[in-house]
Structures are given as C-alpha cells and as structure tokens.
Design a protein around this motif. Structure first.
Motif, PDB file in Angstrom:
ATOM      1  N   GLU A 106       0.832  -1.196   0.000  1.00 34.77           N
ATOM      2  CA  GLU A 106       0.000   0.000   0.000  1.00 34.77           C
ATOM      3  C   GLU A 106       0.871   1.253   0.000  1.00 34.77           C
ATOM      4  N   GLY A 107       0.236   2.386  -0.279  1.00 34.18           N
ATOM      5  CA  GLY A 107       0.953   3.648  -0.294  1.00 34.18           C
ATOM      6  C   GLY A 107       1.908   3.805  -1.463  1.00 34.18           C
ATOM      7  N   LEU A 108       1.602   3.143  -2.578  1.00 34.84           N
ATOM      8  CA  LEU A 108       2.458   3.225  -3.763  1.00 34.84           C
ATOM      9  C   LEU A 108       2.117   4.461  -4.587  1.00 34.84           C
ATOM     10  N   PRO A 109       3.074   4.982  -5.347  1.00 36.05           N
ATOM     11  CA  PRO A 109       2.791   6.137  -6.204  1.00 36.05           C
ATOM     12  C   PRO A 109       1.959   5.720  -7.410  1.00 36.05           C
ATOM     13  N   PRO A 110       0.997   6.534  -7.834  1.00 37.79           N
ATOM     14  CA  PRO A 110       0.145   6.170  -8.975  1.00 37.79           C
ATOM     15  C   PRO A 110       0.871   6.304 -10.304  1.00 37.79           C
ATOM     16  N   GLY A 111       0.414   5.511 -11.268  1.00 37.16           N
ATOM     17  CA  GLY A 111       0.922   5.619 -12.629  1.00 37.16           C
ATOM     18  C   GLY A 111       2.401   5.340 -12.768  1.00 37.16           C
ATOM     19  N   GLN A 112       2.931   4.441 -11.944  1.00 36.77           N
ATOM     20  CA  GLN A 112       4.371   4.174 -11.930  1.00 36.77           C
ATOM     21  C   GLN A 112       4.656   2.699 -12.186  1.00 36.77           C
ATOM     22  N   ASP A 113       5.771   2.435 -12.894  1.00 34.66           N
ATOM     23  CA  ASP A 113       6.304   1.076 -12.934  1.00 34.66           C
ATOM     24  C   ASP A 113       6.894   0.774 -11.561  1.00 34.66           C
ATOM     25  N   ILE A 114       6.434  -0.324 -10.964  1.00 36.38           N
ATOM     26  CA  ILE A 114       6.911  -0.749  -9.655  1.00 36.38           C
ATOM     27  C   ILE A 114       7.662  -2.065  -9.831  1.00 36.38           C
ATOM     28  N   PHE A 115       8.890  -2.089  -9.376  1.00 26.14           N
ATOM     29  CA  PHE A 115       9.696  -3.303  -9.383  1.00 26.14           C
ATOM     30  C   PHE A 115       9.705  -3.866  -7.967  1.00 26.14           C
ATOM     31  N   TYR A 116       9.455  -5.162  -7.851  1.00 29.29           N
ATOM     32  CA  TYR A 116       9.472  -5.781  -6.528  1.00 29.29           C
ATOM     33  C   TYR A 116      10.370  -7.016  -6.558  1.00 29.29           C
ATOM     34  N   ARG A 117      10.966  -7.317  -5.421  1.00 33.66           N
ATOM     35  CA  ARG A 117      11.797  -8.510  -5.335  1.00 33.66           C
ATOM     36  C   ARG A 117      11.421  -9.283  -4.082  1.00 33.66           C
ATOM     37  N   VAL A 118      11.521 -10.593  -4.231  1.00 35.62           N
ATOM     38  CA  VAL A 118      11.030 -11.513  -3.209  1.00 35.62           C
ATOM     39  C   VAL A 118      12.117 -12.509  -2.848  1.00 35.62           C
ATOM     40  N   ARG A 119      12.232 -12.757  -1.541  1.00 38.49           N
ATOM     41  CA  ARG A 119      13.049 -13.863  -1.041  1.00 38.49           C
ATOM     42  C   ARG A 119      12.276 -14.542   0.066  1.00 38.49           C
ATOM     43  N   PHE A 120      12.613 -15.777   0.322  1.00 31.37           N
ATOM     44  CA  PHE A 120      12.085 -16.475   1.489  1.00 31.37           C
ATOM     45  C   PHE A 120      13.198 -16.702   2.495  1.00 31.37           C
ATOM     46  N   GLU A 121      12.895 -16.388   3.768  1.00 34.09           N
ATOM     47  CA  GLU A 121      13.845 -16.580   4.855  1.00 34.09           C
ATOM     48  C   GLU A 121      13.467 -17.795   5.684  1.00 34.09           C
ATOM     49  N   ASP A 122      14.478 -18.437   6.222  1.00 40.24           N
ATOM     50  CA  ASP A 122      14.281 -19.552   7.131  1.00 40.24           C
ATOM     51  C   ASP A 122      13.508 -19.083   8.370  1.00 40.24           C
ATOM     52  N   THR A 123      12.558 -19.888   8.827  1.00 40.52           N
ATOM     53  CA  THR A 123      11.726 -19.488   9.966  1.00 40.52           C
ATOM     54  C   THR A 123      12.381 -19.753  11.312  1.00 40.52           C
ATOM     55  N   ALA A 124      13.539 -20.381  11.322  1.00 40.33           N
ATOM     56  CA  ALA A 124      14.184 -20.727  12.586  1.00 40.33           C
ATOM     57  C   ALA A 124      14.961 -19.557  13.185  1.00 40.33           C
ATOM     58  N   GLY A 125      14.924 -18.394  12.533  1.00 43.56           N
ATOM     59  CA  GLY A 125      15.636 -17.232  13.059  1.00 43.56           C
ATOM     60  C   GLY A 125      17.107 -17.216  12.724  1.00 43.56           C
ATOM     61  N   SER A 126      17.542 -18.048  11.792  1.00 42.84           N
ATOM     62  CA  SER A 126      18.956 -18.117  11.427  1.00 42.84           C
ATOM     63  C   SER A 126      19.375 -16.973  10.513  1.00 42.84           C
ATOM     64  N   GLY A 127      18.402 -16.297   9.892  1.00 43.49           N
ATOM     65  CA  GLY A 127      18.723 -15.251   8.924  1.00 43.49           C
ATOM     66  C   GLY A 127      19.085 -15.796   7.566  1.00 43.49           C
ATOM     67  N   ILE A 128      19.042 -17.117   7.409  1.00 46.48           N
ATOM     68  CA  ILE A 128      19.373 -17.729   6.116  1.00 46.48           C
ATOM     69  C   ILE A 128      18.199 -17.546   5.156  1.00 46.48           C
ATOM     70  N   SER A 129      18.492 -17.147   3.929  1.00 46.91           N
ATOM     71  CA  SER A 129      17.448 -16.960   2.930  1.00 46.91           C
ATOM     72  C   SER A 129      17.891 -17.512   1.594  1.00 46.91           C
ATOM     73  N   GLY A 130      16.914 -17.723   0.740  1.00 46.13           N
ATOM     74  CA  GLY A 130      17.177 -18.258  -0.582  1.00 46.13           C
ATOM     75  C   GLY A 130      17.392 -17.179  -1.615  1.00 46.13           C
ATOM     76  N   GLU A 131      17.278 -17.577  -2.866  1.00 43.46           N
ATOM     77  CA  GLU A 131      17.550 -16.673  -3.974  1.00 43.46           C
ATOM     78  C   GLU A 131      16.467 -15.609  -4.073  1.00 43.46           C
ATOM     79  N   THR A 132      16.804 -14.514  -4.734  1.00 42.92           N
ATOM     80  CA  THR A 132      15.857 -13.432  -4.990  1.00 42.92           C
ATOM     81  C   THR A 132      15.309 -13.559  -6.404  1.00 42.92           C
TER      82      THR A 132
END
Length: 528
Positions: A106-132
């Motif tokens: 939410e709160g995105l600017p109107p009429g704009q190309d928005i680039f988003y990136r996603v990763r998944f992090e380990d739920t054990a609190g290790s800070g380890i994550s996979g590829e983006t």
C-alpha cells in the motif's frame, strides 16, 4: 491516433524487456541480501515463480510460494536498480496454505512502474534466505492517461497440458509481448476435472506429449489435488514469465471446481458441511484463493466478485456467475425460480455501476449473455425467461440510470467473437446498445462458434473458431488460441478492442467512441 499509441507502447516495451536480463544481477543487492548456506538444498526456495494482482492507483497484491515453511520478504522500488526502496512487507508461508504467501503493498505512487523482489527466509531465526526473484507491475494512473490490457480464459483443458517440444503455453508469451498494464483472467484457470495424460494422438500420426504430475493425473477431489492443478500450470516457463511482469485480475468459472458446477448439487462422497456448503467446492475455493494474487474481502471470506478502479478512464467489475446461481439446468421446461448472479451480487453491481465516475465500465463476466447454453443464460429466441430476467433487469437499470460506456468481456466458449447487442434487433428492448467480446482459449481445446438467440438482439460482427472439418477439441498446436486486447487512448478516451491469436495476429478490431454521461442529477447526488 493509433500510430501514436503504438509508438508510446513500443518505448515502454524496450524499457521492460531488459528486466529479465537484470533479474539475476539483482539477486545479491539491497536489504534482502542474506548469507547463503553452502548447499542450495538447505535454503528456502521460490517454488512457483512470482505474481501480482488487483492493482489500483496506490496498492497491489504480491504472491509467491516457498518449498517449505518460510517467511516471504518483499521490497519494492520505482527504480529497476532498487537504489531506493519505497515499501517493505513480509508474510509467512506455512504448510496450512501449501507454503503460498501474499502481501498487500500500500501507499504506492500512482501511474508508476513498480519493481518488486522476493526472497524467502528460514523461519528458525537463522537469517538464512534463498535466492531473490524480481517482478514488475504498473500502478493505475491518478490522472487521465492511456490504458492497455488483455483478457482471456481457459488454461490446460481437455487434456492439453504442457508439451515443451511445442513451446508450452505459448499464448502467455504472446500476451507478454503486448506489454499490457494488466490481464483479466476470465476463469477456468485450471481444469480440475480434466486429468493430463502423458500422450494424446494428433491428426496425421503425430503425438502431443505432456509433462505429467501425480496430482494432475486424476480428477481433483482432495485439497492437495486442487492445489496440484495450479502447481502444474506454474511448471510452464511462459506462464511464470508472464506472471512476473503483468498483474492479474482473477475471476473463476466452473473448471476450478468441476464442469458446470453450482453451489447446491455439486458434491463428492464427502457431501456437505453443516451450513449446507459443498465440501468439494470449499476445497476448490480454498485452493483458488491460495494460488491467486487476489485481495481478501474482510466482509465475506472467499468472495470473488469485486470492483477494480484503474484510474479516471476505467473501472473493472469482476462478477461471479457460479457461486450464487441456482442449481437447475437452464431449460425452458423447468419453471422454478432461477438466477445466475443472485440478488445480493446483482444489487452490489447496480450500486457500484451507478457510483462509478470512470469513462469506461468493463463488466468482466465468466459467461457470455446471448450464446445459447444449458449452463449459462441464453435459452433461445423469445422474451426473457429464467436467468435472462436478471440480465434484463440489469440492462434496464443501466439505461434508466443513464449509465454510458459499458462493455462486457468474457471467455469460456473456446473461440473468439465480437457481439453487438441492439434493442432494435431484440425481443426485450428496454436497454441501450452495447458490445460483448469473447476470447479464449489460452491453452485448451478449440470449439466452433455457438448459436445466438434474439432475446437481447446480439449480432456476431466477428467470430473465429475451429471449422466443422477440423472437428471439436482442436489441439493448441493448430494456432486457434485467442486473447483480446483493449486500448483506451488517454486524450480522446476512445476504446479500441482487438481480437488476437497465439501468433499475435490482429484478427479483428473496432474503435468505440465514448458517449456522454447521461445520468440524472439525482443519481449523481446519491453516489457523490
């Protein structure tokens, strides 16, 4: 005018085509970069690509699925380099949702190309994550500006699955080449009742060879099998690439559950819940909402019908012709009460249409109005009967409310057509002329054109499907796979609708001039 539009869009296409090349380079940038474990198998992965949907002027839904319990982390930017991050969001991907996860940005600017990136992090609190992985969508304009979108329906039907040697689900690749602002999927995202076999015989001795999975090899009954239908489609490279770049407005029809389903009378051996709801439909609905980038509606869990405002020129009304219909076949000899929208949805649609300030009001329906079908609306020539009464009521309401510039878009029929409805040709005449456009299939068997009735006076201005010589259920490799494209020019507000095929050929096109708003002052005052 048309040349100017295409020139502007071609610049956008060149800009956007670099995104796929930059995805790998972006994988290690920004706040999402985390230490990798030494082995790829030890970190959470994105299992089915990315998707976005239900885009407005300032918000959008982002979807992804992990391969294990994980936490989805999303960052977005107006810059492809992600030098400046404008929003961050996160959500859990847990077993009870088959590791799918959605966030509302939410709160995105109107009429704009928005680039988003996603990763998944380990739920054990290790800070380890996979590829983006990186995706893109464009927010709706707040000011008057040109809009372009595509629509179609019907994916992986009649046993025609993913044949890599034939290019997979090619229509998604072709639609991506059009670089639309968004995509309306008109239903039949999956064919839960149509298993995918390893091979199908084609004419002239050739063989269609499908990718096969265990869950897609049987008619879906369990939740895992319904989920497996969506995961099967996401094995296709074309669909994943399309989802990552073009936001979807998703609705459903029958094959997300089973052929020609209705709320009552559609069940398997598990029967009905205490509230009378079919448990089969419950499982199908759950899988649909888990795998679609669709906004949750707090007032009614699982609701599909909704309105998407896409700037001053366009409102899209996605309706649901399945969840609230009667359970009878659409036959004249049955005199019981019938409906296809239901009173609550019909009242909602009238209110929202009357409240709309957009120039164009697109009604995205999962079934056409005037094509004769025991599963749909039209019964044959004559005055309105049975389900046709709801459509007559709606069309009459729109006329007397002074609502202008309504266009109906649909799929389901496995061919493409342009229908113009005119009261001067109709038995029921209390409505203003309007257009209805049919497109599809995206990737399924093709049928020949159907028969129109004269209740609302439709005329087929164009239609294309398979011929009698080709027979029914023509395979996708024969090129009769269809989608439609809509362009609304920002200054003139003219809507151009073009029916296209899998090879991106323009089959037929029409320019529709907007008419002035004729709503009485009292109607405007009620909804101001």
């Amino acid at each position: 005018m048309a040349i100017a539009i295409r020139a502007k869009q071609s610049l956008t296409r060149r800009h956007l085509l670099v995104r796929s090349a930059s995805t790998v380079a972006l994988a290690g940038l920004g706040g999402l970069a985390r230490p990798y474990l030494s082995r790829a198998a030890d970190r959470p992965r994105i299992a089915c690509g990315l998707a976005s949907g239900d885009v407005s002027t300032d918000s959008a839904v982002v979807w992804a699925r992990a391969d294990r319990p994980a936490r989805m982390q999303v960052e977005c930017s107006t810059l492809e380099s992600f030098r400046t991050i404008i929003r961050v969001a996160s959500s859990d991907a847990l077993p009870d949702r088959d590791f799918t996860s959605k966030v509302l940005l939410e709160g995105l600017p109107p009429g704009q190309d928005i680039f988003y990136r996603v990763r998944f992090e380990d739920t054990a609190g290790s800070g380890i994550s996979g590829e983006t992985q990186v995706g893109h969508f464009r927010t709706a304009p707040a000011q008057q500006a040109s809009v372009s979108f595509v629509w179609s329906g019907d994916t992986a039907g009649q046993g025609w699955g993913i044949d890599p040697a034939r290019g997979g689900m090619r229509t998604y690749r072709t639609m991506l080449e059009n670089r639309p602002d968004f995509f309306i999927h008109s239903g039949d995202h999956i064919y839960a009742d149509c298993p995918i076999p390893a091979e199908l015989k084609l004419p002239y001795g050739e063989t269609w060879r499908n990718i096969v999975t265990e869950e897609k090899s049987v008619v879906a009954h369990s939740l895992a099998q319904f989920r497996g239908n969506y995961k099967y489609n996401l094995l296709d490279d074309n669909l994943r690439a399309f989802n990552a770049q073009v936001p979807m407005l998703a609705q459903w029809d029958d094959h997300e559950v089973t052929n020609d389903w209705s709320p009552i009378g559609t069940a398997d051996e598990t029967g009905y819940a205490e509230d009378g709801t079919s448990r089969l439909v419950q499982r199908a609905c759950r899988a649909f909402h888990e795998f679609m980038p669709i906004r949750a509606i707090p007032q009614e869990a699982g609701r599909v019908y909704r309105k998407i405002e896409y700037g001053p020129l366009l409102d899209v009304f996605l309706i649901d012709m399945r969840s609230y219909r009667d359970s009878t076949w659409n036959k004249r000899d049955d005199r019981g009460d019938t409906f296809i929208l239901g009173p609550v949805q019909l009242a909602w649609l009238k209110r929202q249409l009357a409240a709309s300030r957009a120039t164009w009001k697109v009604i995205a329906a999962d079934l056409p109005i005037g094509l004769i079908s025991e599963d749909a609306i039209a019964l044959g020539d004559g005055p309105p009967e049975r389900r046709e009464h709801e459509i007559a009521d709606l069309l009459s309401f729109m006329k007397h409310a002074g609502l202008s510039n309504t266009v109906w878009l649909t799929a389901d029929m496995h061919y493409t057509a342009a229908h113009h409805y005119d009261p001067n040709r109709a038995v029921f005449q209390d409505f203003e002329p309007f257009w209805e456009f049919v497109s599809g299939p995206l990737h399924a068997g093709t049928w020949g054109p159907g028969e129109l009735d004269n209740t609302f006076g439709p005329e087929a201005k164009f239609q294309k499907g398979c011929s009698a010589e080709q027979g029914e259920n023509l395979a996708p490799c024969f090129g009769l796979q269809f989608f439609g494209r809509v362009d609304i020019e920002g200054q003139s507000e003219v809507m151009t609708v073009t029916l296209k095929d899998v090879d991106n050929r323009d089959l037929w096109s029409v320019d529709i001039e907007p008419r002035p708003d004729a709503r009485p002052a009292r109607i405007l005052a009620q909804h101001s």
